[in-house]
Motif scaffolding. Structure first.
Motif, PDB file in Angstrom:
ATOM      1  N   TYR A   1      94.568 -22.025   8.347  1.00 29.18           N
ATOM      2  CA  TYR A   1      95.718 -22.536   7.717  1.00 29.18           C
ATOM      3  C   TYR A   1      95.678 -23.510   6.682  1.00 29.18           C
ATOM      4  CZ  TYR A   1     100.917 -22.755   6.894  1.00 29.18           C
ATOM      5  OH  TYR A   1     102.281 -22.446   6.318  1.00 29.18           O
ATOM      6  N   GLY A   2      95.416 -24.527   7.388  1.00 31.44           N
ATOM      7  CA  GLY A   2      95.234 -26.071   6.589  1.00 31.44           C
ATOM      8  C   GLY A   2      94.524 -25.667   5.376  1.00 31.44           C
ATOM      9  N   ALA A   3      93.076 -25.195   5.431  1.00 28.51           N
ATOM     10  CA  ALA A   3      92.186 -25.157   4.341  1.00 28.51           C
ATOM     11  C   ALA A   3      93.164 -23.895   3.161  1.00 28.51           C
ATOM     12  CB  ALA A   3      91.073 -24.322   4.651  1.00 28.51           C
ATOM     13  N   TYR A   4      93.822 -22.926   3.645  1.00 29.87           N
ATOM     14  CA  TYR A   4      94.576 -22.365   2.698  1.00 29.87           C
ATOM     15  C   TYR A   4      95.765 -23.076   2.023  1.00 29.87           C
ATOM     16  CZ  TYR A   4      97.420 -18.409   0.890  1.00 29.87           C
ATOM     17  OH  TYR A   4      97.842 -17.721  -0.251  1.00 29.87           O
ATOM     18  N   VAL A   5      96.366 -23.664   2.742  1.00 30.96           N
ATOM     19  CA  VAL A   5      97.461 -24.618   1.893  1.00 30.96           C
ATOM     20  C   VAL A   5      96.842 -25.483   0.985  1.00 30.96           C
ATOM     21  CG1 VAL A   5      99.241 -26.370   2.507  1.00 30.96           C
ATOM     22  CG2 VAL A   5      98.966 -24.430   3.938  1.00 30.96           C
ATOM     23  N   ASP A   6      95.890 -26.265   1.476  1.00 34.39           N
ATOM     24  CA  ASP A   6      95.253 -27.310   0.730  1.00 34.39           C
ATOM     25  C   ASP A   6      94.118 -26.690  -0.356  1.00 34.39           C
ATOM     26  OD1 ASP A   6      97.082 -29.400   1.610  1.00 34.39           O
ATOM     27  OD2 ASP A   6      95.543 -30.038   3.245  1.00 34.39           O
ATOM     28  N   GLY A   7      93.368 -25.986   0.075  1.00 32.40           N
ATOM     29  CA  GLY A   7      92.260 -25.321  -0.592  1.00 32.40           C
ATOM     30  C   GLY A   7      92.622 -24.622  -1.848  1.00 32.40           C
ATOM     31  N   VAL A   8      93.680 -23.831  -1.440  1.00 32.39           N
ATOM     32  CA  VAL A   8      93.882 -22.581  -2.442  1.00 32.39           C
ATOM     33  C   VAL A   8      95.406 -22.813  -2.920  1.00 32.39           C
ATOM     34  CG1 VAL A   8      94.548 -20.132  -2.338  1.00 32.39           C
ATOM     35  CG2 VAL A   8      92.807 -20.752  -1.019  1.00 32.39           C
ATOM     36  N   LEU A   9      96.326 -23.358  -2.133  1.00 34.05           N
ATOM     37  CA  LEU A   9      97.728 -23.630  -2.537  1.00 34.05           C
ATOM     38  C   LEU A   9      97.804 -24.953  -3.352  1.00 34.05           C
ATOM     39  CD1 LEU A   9      99.996 -21.871   0.106  1.00 34.05           C
ATOM     40  CD2 LEU A   9      99.071 -20.720  -2.010  1.00 34.05           C
ATOM     41  N   ASP A  10      96.884 -25.758  -2.899  1.00 36.83           N
ATOM     42  CA  ASP A  10      97.037 -27.192  -3.516  1.00 36.83           C
ATOM     43  C   ASP A  10      98.412 -27.703  -2.918  1.00 36.83           C
ATOM     44  OD1 ASP A  10      96.103 -29.485  -4.648  1.00 36.83           O
ATOM     45  OD2 ASP A  10      97.305 -29.157  -6.483  1.00 36.83           O
TER      46      ASP A  10
ATOM     47  N   ASP B   1     100.517 -14.509   2.915  1.00 36.74           N
ATOM     48  CA  ASP B   1      99.857 -14.761   1.866  1.00 36.74           C
ATOM     49  C   ASP B   1      98.351 -14.845   2.130  1.00 36.74           C
ATOM     50  OD1 ASP B   1     102.250 -13.800   0.509  1.00 36.74           O
ATOM     51  OD2 ASP B   1     102.675 -16.036   0.016  1.00 36.74           O
ATOM     52  N   MET B   2      98.124 -15.861   3.088  1.00 36.49           N
ATOM     53  CA  MET B   2      96.878 -16.369   3.715  1.00 36.49           C
ATOM     54  C   MET B   2      96.060 -14.762   3.883  1.00 36.49           C
ATOM     55  SD  MET B   2      96.094 -18.912   6.883  1.00 36.49           S
ATOM     56  CE  MET B   2      96.529 -17.394   7.980  1.00 36.49           C
ATOM     57  N   CYS B   3      96.514 -14.186   4.812  1.00 38.70           N
ATOM     58  CA  CYS B   3      95.961 -12.995   5.108  1.00 38.70           C
ATOM     59  C   CYS B   3      95.346 -11.936   4.367  1.00 38.70           C
ATOM     60  CB  CYS B   3      96.442 -12.317   6.648  1.00 38.70           C
ATOM     61  SG  CYS B   3      96.709 -13.234   7.863  1.00 38.70           S
ATOM     62  N   ALA B   4      96.387 -11.952   3.213  1.00 38.51           N
ATOM     63  CA  ALA B   4      96.032 -11.026   2.000  1.00 38.51           C
ATOM     64  C   ALA B   4      95.146 -11.791   1.190  1.00 38.51           C
ATOM     65  CB  ALA B   4      97.883 -10.919   1.351  1.00 38.51           C
ATOM     66  N   HIS B   5      95.128 -12.883   0.948  1.00 37.07           N
ATOM     67  CA  HIS B   5      94.013 -13.486   0.119  1.00 37.07           C
ATOM     68  C   HIS B   5      92.738 -13.266   0.708  1.00 37.07           C
ATOM     69  CE1 HIS B   5      92.575 -16.816  -2.523  1.00 37.07           C
ATOM     70  NE2 HIS B   5      91.854 -16.713  -1.649  1.00 37.07           N
ATOM     71  N   MET B   6      92.444 -13.424   2.192  1.00 38.94           N
ATOM     72  CA  MET B   6      91.215 -13.221   2.729  1.00 38.94           C
ATOM     73  C   MET B   6      90.681 -11.869   2.610  1.00 38.94           C
ATOM     74  SD  MET B   6      91.240 -15.219   6.349  1.00 38.94           S
ATOM     75  CE  MET B   6      92.747 -15.015   6.971  1.00 38.94           C
ATOM     76  N   GLU B   7      91.733 -11.050   2.609  1.00 36.46           N
ATOM     77  CA  GLU B   7      91.395  -9.597   2.516  1.00 36.46           C
ATOM     78  C   GLU B   7      91.246  -8.999   0.982  1.00 36.46           C
ATOM     79  OE1 GLU B   7      94.676  -7.232   4.194  1.00 36.46           O
ATOM     80  OE2 GLU B   7      93.738  -7.643   6.375  1.00 36.46           O
ATOM     81  N   ARG B   8      91.746  -9.766   0.262  1.00 35.08           N
ATOM     82  CA  ARG B   8      91.322  -9.338  -1.325  1.00 35.08           C
ATOM     83  C   ARG B   8      89.925 -10.095  -1.470  1.00 35.08           C
ATOM     84  NH1 ARG B   8      96.544 -11.065  -2.284  1.00 35.08           N
ATOM     85  NH2 ARG B   8      95.925 -13.305  -2.867  1.00 35.08           N
TER      86      ARG B   8
END
Length: 291
Positions: free
Chosen positions: A218-227, A189-196
């Motif tokens: 990875y940490g930024a995606y978990v905490d910054g995007v997924l909360d 999901d993280m890679c797909a988010h960056m590509e979108r």
């Protein structure tokens, strides 16, 4: 849950990687396979570490076709350098980080335990312990990037740009450790988010600079995007690590073992420090792998 262990390495770290493999075979359970990510020139060397639960994955299986390693004879000092039309020139350490993410996209598992090749397990460890129901452990040192080297803040800023988060001030935690745990679906999901967000390959987004960290991404995606969804934070590193000069003696490594916290299961000495592999093996009470 189905788990895999992943280690990126290269020829100069072979002996240290062999020690890691010995300790995994002796002490670690709860995983399906240990994958060694190496460059094609190192495949034959590392093949001797393969076994029923250990496999080699090379750059040819992990990197996009448009990223190529230049011949060592053309590289300054013989360093391994990768060139592509979509990234800045990248060195081995940067490409190892990309391969760690790419391996997650390739594997059919739930959980990923990433171990640097200069670490070793010194206590029994069941990889299933990284899970709490459907949530996976995420190492996070709160506000740790502020107290670490300046590079951490650059890595945090790059992570914020990768996900379109704007101000990186909320990403000042430290997620970097020599043993980390990720959820495979979160990586997808993280890679797909960056590509979108950017309309191009996630590899080109990371490789737009040499100042990035896959752990901070990875940490930024978990905490910054997924909360934080699907994860629980753990401020304790699984591995006690000696990062900086001077190189430790055998007795100093033994002291690291004595000082391990209850939940720590491994120790490591940064591979650039001049500690012979046999000294490290002797210090942790290891046994040489049978030929």
């Amino acid at each position: 849950m189905r788990n895999a262990i992943i280690t990126a390495s290269y020829a100069p770290d072979f002996e240290r990687c062999a020690i890691l493999c010995e300790t995994i075979d002796r002490l670690v359970t709860g995983f399906e396979c240990h994958y060694l990510l190496v460059d094609m020139p190192d495949k034959e060397l590392f093949a001797q570490l393969e076994g029923p639960k250990r496999k080699i994955l090379t750059e040819a299986e992990l990197l996009p076709w448009w990223m190529r390693r230049i011949p060592s004879m053309l590289s300054p000092g013989g360093r391994r350098i990768w060139l592509s039309p979509l990234t800045v020139p990248l060195h081995g350490w940067h490409v190892q980080q990309i391969k760690r993410i790419a391996a997650a996209l390739r594997l059919d598992v739930d959980g990923l335990l990433y171990c640097d090749s200069d670490t070793a397990f010194v206590r029994p460890f069941d990889v299933q312990e990284i899970w709490n129901d459907d949530s996976i452990r995420l190492y996070r040192e709160n506000e740790g990037a502020l107290a670490a080297k300046d590079a951490h803040l650059h890595w945090a800023a790059h992570a914020a740009r990768a996900f379109g988060l704007g101000d990186p001030a909320g990403l000042n935690h430290n997620y970097v450790s020599s043993i980390v745990t990720w959820k495979r679906q979160t990586v997808v999901d993280m890679c797909a988010h960056m590509e979108r967000e950017h309309g191009r390959s996630w590899v080109s987004i990371l490789g737009a600079t040499r100042s990035f960290s896959e752990c901070m991404i990875y940490g930024a995606y978990v905490d910054g995007v997924l909360d934080g969804a699907g994860h629980f934070h753990d401020p304790v590193t699984l591995c006690s690590m000696k990062w900086f000069q001077p190189a430790p003696s055998r007795n100093e490594v033994r002291a690291m073992l004595d000082d391990l916290e209850e939940r720590q299961v491994a120790v490591g000495v940064q591979s650039f420090l001049p500690m012979p592999a046999e000294d490290f093996r002797a210090a942790i009470g290891g046994e040489r792998r049978a030929a």
